[in-house]
Motif scaffolding. Sequence first.
Motif, PDB file in Angstrom:
ATOM      1  N   UNK A 307      37.647  38.508  52.859  1.00  0.00           N
ATOM      2  CA  UNK A 307      36.705  39.390  52.171  1.00  0.00           C
ATOM      3  C   UNK A 307      37.013  39.422  50.676  1.00  0.00           C
ATOM      4  N   UNK A 308      35.934  39.387  49.881  1.00  0.00           N
ATOM      5  CA  UNK A 308      36.053  39.553  48.431  1.00  0.00           C
ATOM      6  C   UNK A 308      35.701  40.989  48.084  1.00  0.00           C
ATOM      7  N   UNK A 309      36.548  41.614  47.252  1.00  0.00           N
ATOM      8  CA  UNK A 309      36.397  43.028  46.936  1.00  0.00           C
ATOM      9  C   UNK A 309      36.364  43.257  45.433  1.00  0.00           C
ATOM     10  N   UNK A 310      35.761  44.368  45.068  1.00  0.00           N
ATOM     11  CA  UNK A 310      35.981  44.974  43.749  1.00  0.00           C
ATOM     12  C   UNK A 310      36.363  46.427  43.996  1.00  0.00           C
ATOM     13  N   UNK A 311      37.023  47.016  43.017  1.00  0.00           N
ATOM     14  CA  UNK A 311      37.415  48.429  43.131  1.00  0.00           C
ATOM     15  C   UNK A 311      36.526  49.263  42.216  1.00  0.00           C
ATOM     16  N   UNK A 312      35.789  50.187  42.835  1.00  0.00           N
ATOM     17  CA  UNK A 312      34.832  51.024  42.118  1.00  0.00           C
ATOM     18  C   UNK A 312      35.451  52.407  41.911  1.00  0.00           C
ATOM     19  N   UNK A 314      36.030  56.205  41.705  1.00  0.00           N
ATOM     20  CA  UNK A 314      35.527  57.403  42.375  1.00  0.00           C
ATOM     21  C   UNK A 314      36.346  58.595  41.880  1.00  0.00           C
ATOM     22  N   UNK A 315      35.925  59.812  42.208  1.00  0.00           N
ATOM     23  CA  UNK A 315      36.659  60.994  41.759  1.00  0.00           C
ATOM     24  C   UNK A 315      38.111  60.898  42.224  1.00  0.00           C
ATOM     25  N   UNK A 316      39.016  60.903  41.259  1.00  0.00           N
ATOM     26  CA  UNK A 316      40.443  60.907  41.571  1.00  0.00           C
ATOM     27  C   UNK A 316      40.988  59.559  42.006  1.00  0.00           C
ATOM     28  N   UNK A 317      40.227  58.483  41.875  1.00  0.00           N
ATOM     29  CA  UNK A 317      40.766  57.196  42.294  1.00  0.00           C
ATOM     30  C   UNK A 317      39.714  56.115  42.378  1.00  0.00           C
ATOM     31  N   UNK A 318      39.864  55.197  43.380  1.00  0.00           N
ATOM     32  CA  UNK A 318      38.990  54.038  43.524  1.00  0.00           C
ATOM     33  C   UNK A 318      38.660  53.808  44.988  1.00  0.00           C
ATOM     34  N   UNK A 319      37.529  53.148  45.191  1.00  0.00           N
ATOM     35  CA  UNK A 319      37.147  52.752  46.544  1.00  0.00           C
ATOM     36  C   UNK A 319      36.940  51.248  46.567  1.00  0.00           C
ATOM     37  N   UNK A 320      37.455  50.555  47.598  1.00  0.00           N
ATOM     38  CA  UNK A 320      37.219  49.118  47.707  1.00  0.00           C
ATOM     39  C   UNK A 320      35.779  48.845  48.135  1.00  0.00           C
ATOM     40  N   UNK A 340      25.855  49.662  41.815  1.00  0.00           N
ATOM     41  CA  UNK A 340      24.780  50.264  41.049  1.00  0.00           C
ATOM     42  C   UNK A 340      25.085  50.219  39.574  1.00  0.00           C
ATOM     43  N   UNK A 341      24.021  50.317  38.764  1.00  0.00           N
ATOM     44  CA  UNK A 341      24.209  50.262  37.320  1.00  0.00           C
ATOM     45  C   UNK A 341      25.096  51.399  36.829  1.00  0.00           C
ATOM     46  N   UNK A 342      25.170  52.507  37.572  1.00  0.00           N
ATOM     47  CA  UNK A 342      25.999  53.629  37.154  1.00  0.00           C
ATOM     48  C   UNK A 342      27.443  53.524  37.616  1.00  0.00           C
ATOM     49  N   UNK A 343      27.786  52.512  38.420  1.00  0.00           N
ATOM     50  CA  UNK A 343      29.165  52.354  38.878  1.00  0.00           C
ATOM     51  C   UNK A 343      30.062  51.876  37.749  1.00  0.00           C
ATOM     52  N   UNK A 344      31.357  52.151  37.926  1.00  0.00           N
ATOM     53  CA  UNK A 344      32.376  51.653  36.991  1.00  0.00           C
ATOM     54  C   UNK A 344      33.386  50.876  37.817  1.00  0.00           C
ATOM     55  N   UNK A 345      33.544  49.606  37.463  1.00  0.00           N
ATOM     56  CA  UNK A 345      34.367  48.688  38.244  1.00  0.00           C
ATOM     57  C   UNK A 345      35.626  48.344  37.452  1.00  0.00           C
ATOM     58  N   UNK A 346      36.764  48.336  38.131  1.00  0.00           N
ATOM     59  CA  UNK A 346      38.030  47.987  37.482  1.00  0.00           C
ATOM     60  C   UNK A 346      38.061  46.499  37.174  1.00  0.00           C
TER      61      UNK A 346
END
Length: 361
Positions: A307-312, A314-320, A340-346
């Motif tokens: 699986x290929x992932x990015x970390x998005x 979220x409040x207090x951390x990140x979600x794979x 989504x355009x409003x997401x922030x990706x590490x």
Amino acid sequence: MNRFSRHALAPLLLLPVLVQAAAPIALDAAAQAAFGIELIAPEAVEHSLGRRYPAEVRVPNPQLRVVAARQDGVLERLAVAEGDRVAAGDLLAELRSPALVDIQRQYLEALIRLELAEGELARDRQLHREGVIAERRLREREATQRELATQVEQQRQLLRLAGFAETELAELDRNHTLTSTLSVRAPISGVVLEQLVETGESVAQAAPLYRIGQLDPLWLEIHVPLDELDGIAPGTRVQLPALAREAVVTTVGRQVHALDQGVLVRAEIGDAGTVLRPGQFIEVQLARATGAGWRLPAAALVRDGDTTLVFVARDGGFAPQPVELLGASDDQVVVGGALGAGDRVAVSGVIAIKAAWQGGE
């Protein structure tokens, strides 16, 4: 249940769902700063740029002319050289040709015979109207006049093929003055791409003298490996990274070239004659249609098994977030997934986030 046993028991098709349902990775602001984590918003795109290919700049065939000597002779003067701009009708060279004198002589002789025949025809028409001569004689005179007119037109065509302009033909008709100098003129407006002879050189009929080309638009000829042709068709956009310019594919060839097993892909670019030169090689990228996707730096991607992932964020951390790789070029990728355009990706510090995520499983 440890990570190994979970992968062993869960079907592969359910892996993205399991990853997506995993608990967020808790990382506060201090930890994020310590890990040097930077965030970026994904960019919505519908095309991805593939790897770079070399492309050769060519002058389109309809815009290219080879100017040849119309008669045997000696080059007395070359008026232009490689790199010069010319307009249609401009003088390129002067050629002294004895054969040209003979063509003019034959033309003038035919013209004189025609003038005599037309005078005799006018007289015979008058005599026929007065009943002095028979109609048969008039018809014979008309046939002779038509034959001589055909010979004159034939000689005029030979002079045109020899390179005579209409103004020069008109001058010859008026003055009956023979010349051995043949002017070679530009057939089109453009740039002299190549000079193929030198002053004083003896040349044969049909010997090439110059190559002239119009440089707008230009062709880019690209050899694309056969197994990388998917998604390439007329209309596909072609990026020129070094120039921040764009071309459009016009032709995808049907032949596989034996030397490199590539297929010719031809693109056209307009208004590029000042920055591109025929014969030049330049790197290009083909924009393949991918459907809806998101452009991210390649550093944002991590692998977890298959699986290929990015970390998005979220409040207090990140979600794979599982994603599908749709295209890649240099340090950029296009992915599909629930972003989504409003997401922030590490895009940095992702190894540390992955370690924290796996350590918490």
